[in-house]
Write a protein that holds these residues in place. Structure first.
Motif, PDB file in Angstrom:
ATOM      1  N   THR B 165       2.898  -1.961  -0.984  1.00  0.00           N
ATOM      2  CA  THR B 165       1.505  -1.533  -0.866  1.00  0.00           C
ATOM      3  C   THR B 165       1.127  -0.573  -1.995  1.00  0.00           C
ATOM      4  O   THR B 165      -0.005  -0.600  -2.471  1.00  0.00           O
ATOM      5  N   VAL B 166       2.085   0.243  -2.408  1.00  0.00           N
ATOM      6  CA  VAL B 166       1.802   1.188  -3.495  1.00  0.00           C
ATOM      7  C   VAL B 166       1.560   0.421  -4.796  1.00  0.00           C
ATOM      8  O   VAL B 166       0.639   0.728  -5.557  1.00  0.00           O
ATOM      9  N   GLU B 219      -7.137  -3.876   1.755  1.00  0.00           N
ATOM     10  CA  GLU B 219      -6.417  -3.153   0.708  1.00  0.00           C
ATOM     11  C   GLU B 219      -6.989  -3.427  -0.674  1.00  0.00           C
ATOM     12  O   GLU B 219      -6.626  -2.770  -1.635  1.00  0.00           O
ATOM     13  N   ARG B 222      -9.976  -0.435  -0.297  1.00  0.00           N
ATOM     14  CA  ARG B 222      -9.670   0.979  -0.088  1.00  0.00           C
ATOM     15  C   ARG B 222      -9.442   1.802  -1.353  1.00  0.00           C
ATOM     16  O   ARG B 222      -9.838   2.969  -1.397  1.00  0.00           O
ATOM     17  N   GLU B 234      -9.797   5.470   5.423  1.00  0.00           N
ATOM     18  CA  GLU B 234      -9.681   5.349   6.886  1.00  0.00           C
ATOM     19  C   GLU B 234     -10.981   4.875   7.520  1.00  0.00           C
ATOM     20  O   GLU B 234     -11.026   4.629   8.723  1.00  0.00           O
ATOM     21  N   VAL B 243       2.250  -6.522   6.708  1.00  0.00           N
ATOM     22  CA  VAL B 243       3.171  -5.747   5.883  1.00  0.00           C
ATOM     23  C   VAL B 243       4.420  -5.453   6.708  1.00  0.00           C
ATOM     24  O   VAL B 243       4.375  -5.427   7.933  1.00  0.00           O
ATOM     25  N   GLU B 244       5.515  -5.229   6.001  1.00  0.00           N
ATOM     26  CA  GLU B 244       6.791  -4.960   6.672  1.00  0.00           C
ATOM     27  C   GLU B 244       7.384  -3.676   6.127  1.00  0.00           C
ATOM     28  O   GLU B 244       7.397  -3.456   4.919  1.00  0.00           O
ATOM     29  N   TYR B 245       7.897  -2.863   7.035  1.00  0.00           N
ATOM     30  CA  TYR B 245       8.540  -1.609   6.638  1.00  0.00           C
ATOM     31  C   TYR B 245       9.979  -1.877   6.226  1.00  0.00           C
ATOM     32  O   TYR B 245      10.727  -2.521   6.956  1.00  0.00           O
ATOM     33  N   VAL B 247      13.454  -0.005   4.008  1.00  0.00           N
ATOM     34  CA  VAL B 247      14.006   1.146   3.294  1.00  0.00           C
ATOM     35  C   VAL B 247      14.894   0.593   2.186  1.00  0.00           C
ATOM     36  O   VAL B 247      15.877  -0.095   2.448  1.00  0.00           O
ATOM     37  N   GLU B 251      14.634   4.715   0.010  1.00  0.00           N
ATOM     38  CA  GLU B 251      13.200   4.950  -0.211  1.00  0.00           C
ATOM     39  C   GLU B 251      12.387   3.999   0.674  1.00  0.00           C
ATOM     40  O   GLU B 251      12.484   2.782   0.523  1.00  0.00           O
ATOM     41  N   PRO B 252      11.567   4.525   1.595  1.00  0.00           N
ATOM     42  CA  PRO B 252      10.787   3.609   2.434  1.00  0.00           C
ATOM     43  C   PRO B 252       9.627   2.989   1.665  1.00  0.00           C
ATOM     44  O   PRO B 252       8.962   3.662   0.879  1.00  0.00           O
ATOM     45  N   VAL B 253       9.428   1.703   1.910  1.00  0.00           N
ATOM     46  CA  VAL B 253       8.294   0.994   1.306  1.00  0.00           C
ATOM     47  C   VAL B 253       7.672   0.079   2.357  1.00  0.00           C
ATOM     48  O   VAL B 253       8.307  -0.283   3.347  1.00  0.00           O
ATOM     49  N   LEU B 254       6.423  -0.257   2.124  1.00  0.00           N
ATOM     50  CA  LEU B 254       5.755  -1.278   2.934  1.00  0.00           C
ATOM     51  C   LEU B 254       5.548  -2.483   2.033  1.00  0.00           C
ATOM     52  O   LEU B 254       4.896  -2.378   0.981  1.00  0.00           O
ATOM     53  N   ASP B 261      -2.812 -11.482   8.710  1.00  0.00           N
ATOM     54  CA  ASP B 261      -2.710 -10.628   9.891  1.00  0.00           C
ATOM     55  C   ASP B 261      -3.999 -10.677  10.702  1.00  0.00           C
ATOM     56  O   ASP B 261      -3.984 -10.851  11.909  1.00  0.00           O
ATOM     57  N   PHE B 276     -10.528  -0.874  15.087  1.00  0.00           N
ATOM     58  CA  PHE B 276     -10.367   0.212  14.121  1.00  0.00           C
ATOM     59  C   PHE B 276     -11.212   1.440  14.457  1.00  0.00           C
ATOM     60  O   PHE B 276     -10.805   2.562  14.201  1.00  0.00           O
TER      61      PHE B 276
END
Lengths: 360, 360
Positions: B165-166, B219, B222, B234, B243-245, B247, B251-254, B261, B276
Motif C-alpha cells: 500500500t505504501v 486508494e 486518498r 478517513e 489487502v493482506e497483512y 511481515v 517489517e509489516p506491510v499491507l 473487495d 464507512f
C-alpha cells in the motif's frame, strides 16, 4: 411482565455459566470480580472532565506509565520538537473490549446476543426444537457446549441479522440503555475504564482524532460510542456482516444479511485501519494478542509512535487474566512489549480508579 | 528518455481512442471539449477562498440552483429553525468522477492504469505477447476491444495490485503530480470543478463534514484528496481491492491483492456510506445514475435533506453527455429529479466558471 423478565434473567445466568466455563473462559483464565473499593482520593467530576488540561489523566497514578503517555503527547504536539506531528496525522486507535470497557464474564456483545435470543423467542417458535437456540432458552449447558463455535455463530447471526440497519440500531440503543451486567449489576456503559476515558479526552484535547478499532461488531458499537466515548460513528471500525440495499414500497432500506463481511481482529486490524482510516495511526491502545498486529503496524511507522497494552491484573477491582485466558488472551504481547517499546499498563498499579462510579 | 516518453504519450492516445470509441463512450455520448473561455467577471483567488463566508459560492450564477443550496444550509444551521440539524449529523457526501472533477475522455483512473502499464512494461516482458497488455503497448485498437470488460479488469489489477500500500500510494502521488490530461494538457488536479470546491468549502464552513463516496478506487483518491478537495483520507469512501497483512523481515506491510473487495457504485453507495460513515448523510451530490441510490438513500431520511445532480450540458467549456453516454450516464436521475425534489445543476446555466484556472 416482571416475572417473565426475571425468568429471562434466570436462564441468562445459566447460559453465562455454560459460556464462561465451557466456551469463553479457560480453566485458568478468569478470577471472580469483587465489588470495587475506592482507593485514595476520588477526583470530582469537574476535575475528571478537565482531564485534557493542565492536570491530565487524574485517575492515573503518577509514575512511569502516565509519564510515557504525557511525554509522547508533548513530543508530537510541540511545534519546536523534531518529532512534531501535524494535527491531521495525529490518529490514535483503541481496541474496545478489554481496552475501553470490561469483557467479562463474556464479551458484552455475546451477552447482548443471548438477551436478544431470549427476547425474540416468541417470534421464533421453531427455536424450541432447534439447537443452539433450544439450549439458550432452556439453559441447557451440555447442549450449548455441544453446538460449539458454529452454534455461537448461529446465535450471533440470528440476533444480529434479518432486520434493517435502522431496526438493529434501535435494538442496540434499547439494550445498552436498559441491560445490566450479570455480575456487577450495572448498566454496561458504566463498565468503561475511567482512566481510558481520560486518555481519549486528553488526546483529543491535543488535536488527536480518536478511533475505535475493535473485533466487535461495528453496528453494535456505533449507536452508543459517541455518547459513551465521544467517538462518532464514522470513527468506529469493527467486524461486520453484509448488508443489502432494497427499496420496499418506495422506501429504501439496508437489510442485514446473515453473512460475515469482515473480521476486524488480529491481522484484520491493520487491514481495517487501512480500509477505513487510510493512514497509519501514530498511537495504538489494546489489551490482548488480538491487538498485536495493530500495535505492530502502528509502531513500525517512521517518526514517533506509541503502543500501549492494558494488562488485566487486578482481580480485586476488575478481573485478572492474561496468558492462559481464551478471552482477551495476552501472551505474545507480554513477551514482546519491552523489546518493541510498548508500554504495559498494570491496572492494579497504574490506575487509581477503574470504573467511573468509583469514589464518586 | 524524452523520446520514450513521447512514444508513450503516442500509444496512450491510440488507446484512448479505442477506449473512447469502443468501450467507454457510446456513439452519442460525448462531444469534444473546446478550450474554456472565461465568461463574465472572474473573482480573485481571495474571493474564491472566502467562499464559505458572507458571499458564498462566487462561481455560481445567482439563481434558483444557488439559492437552493444556500437556503438548505440556512435551514439546517439556524438554531431557531425547526429543521436545525446538530453539527455532528451534518454529513454531506460527494461522488468524485463527473461531480468533483471531469471524467472525459475516460475515467482518469483508467488513464492512470494505462500510464502504469506503459511505465512498468520493461519489468513485464511477458506483456509483449499477452493480451490486453500487448494491445496497450502496441496501441492495437481491435485487440484491446476484443479483450472486453475482462481485459479492462486485467489492466486495472495489473496496475493496481501486486505491491504494498505504501508503494502504491507513492505511485499515485507521483502520477497525480506529473501526468497531464491528454486533451486539455493540464495536470489532473486542475480539472476539478471550481463551483464544487466552493460548495465543499461552504458546507465545511457551516459545520458539515464532507465525504467522497466514489465508484473509483479508494486508494487512488486518498493520496491527493486532502490537498485538492480538503477531504482527509478517513473521509474518502470508494471501491477497493483486498489487502493482506504480511511481515517481511520483521517489517509489516499491507500487500495489494488482485481481488475485488468492494464496488462502491449504484446500490453499493448506500452500503458504502453505511459501512464507512455509519449514519445517513443529509446532503448528497452526484452526476450520474451510479449516484441514484446514494441520493435516494440520503433524501429518504427524515428531516431536511438535499440531493443535487450535476448535469454535464456544456460542450463548449467541458463535455456534454447524459442519457446515452456509457460514462456518467444520467437517465433515470433526469427523469425523477423533479418528483424527488433533487436539484439539477446545469453546468452551462449555473456555473460562471468550471475549472479553477478560468479567468485567473
Amino acid at each position: 411482565m416482571y416475572e417473565v423478565s426475571r425468568a429471562r434473567v434466570g436462564s441468562s445466568w445459566l447460559l453465562l455459566a455454560v459460556l464462561s466455563v465451557l466456551t469463553v473462559l479457560s480453566a485458568c483464565g478468569g478470577s471472580a470480580v469483587e465489588q470495587p473499593a475506592a482507593e485514595g482520593e476520588a477526583p470530582g467530576r469537574a476535575e475528571t472532565m478537565a482531564a485534557g488540561g493542565a492536570q491530565p489523566l487524574p485517575s492515573w497514578v503518577d509514575g512511569a506509565t502516565k509519564q510515557a503517555i504525557v511525554a509522547f503527547v508533548a513530543r508530537v504536539t510541540d511545534p519546536a520538537s523534531p518529532d512534531f506531528v501535524p494535527q491531521a496525522e495525529r490518529i490514535a486507535v483503541f481496541d474496545n473490549d478489554g481496552t475501553l470497557w470490561s469483557e467479562r464474564p463474556a464479551y458484552f456483545q455475546l451477552l447482548f446476543a443471548i438477551d436478544r435470543i431470549e427476547a425474540t423467542a416468541a417470534e421464533h417458535p421453531e427455536w424450541e426444537d432447534q439447537q443452539p437456540f433450544k439450549a439458550v432458552l432452556e439453559g441447557d449447558m451440555e447442549a450449548l457446549a455441544a453446538a460449539g463455535e458454529h452454534g455461537l455463530l448461529e446465535l450471533v447471526m440470528a440476533s444480529h441479522a434479518g432486520m434493517t440497519t435502522v431496526e438493529f440500531e434501535e435494538v442496540v440503543r434499547e439494550w445498552i440503555s436498559t441491560a445490566r451486567h450479570p455480575e456487577l449489576d450495572r448498566p454496561y456503559p458504566e463498565l468503561v475504564f475511567r482512566p481510558m476515558l481520560e486518555v481519549l479526552e486528553y488526546l483529543r484535547f491535543n488535536g488527536f482524532k480518536t478511533f475505535i478499532v475493535s473485533g466487535g461488531g461495528i453496528e453494535f458499537m456505533r449507536p452508543w460510542a459517541e455518547e459513551v466515548y465521544g467517538i462518532p460513528p464514522e470513527q468506529v471500525v469493527g467486524s461486520s456482516i453484509k448488508v443489502e440495499y432494497q427499496v420496499r414500497d418506495g422506501e429504501p432500506v439496508l437489510v442485514r444479511l446473515p453473512e460475515i463481511d469482515f473480521i476486524d481482529d488480529k491481522e484484520g486490524k491493520p487491514v481495517g485501519i487501512h480500509k477505513f482510516i487510510g493512514r497509519r495511526p501514530i498511537a495504538a491502545f489494546g489489551n490482548s494478542d488480538g491487538d498485536f498486529q495493530m500495535l505492530e503496524w502502528t509502531t513500525a511507522g517512521s517518526g514517533p509512535r506509541f503502543g500501549m497494552i492494558v494488562h488485566h491484573d487486578d482481580a480485586k477491582r476488575e478481573w485478572a487474566y492474561d496468558r492462559k485466558s481464551s478471552i482477551g488472551k495476552l501472551h505474545r504481547g507480554l513477551d514482546e512489549a519491552a523489546k518493541r517499546g510498548w508500554v504495559v499498563v498494570s491496572m492494579k498499579r497504574d490506575w487509581k480508579f477503574i470504573f467511573p462510579f468509583e469514589g464518586i
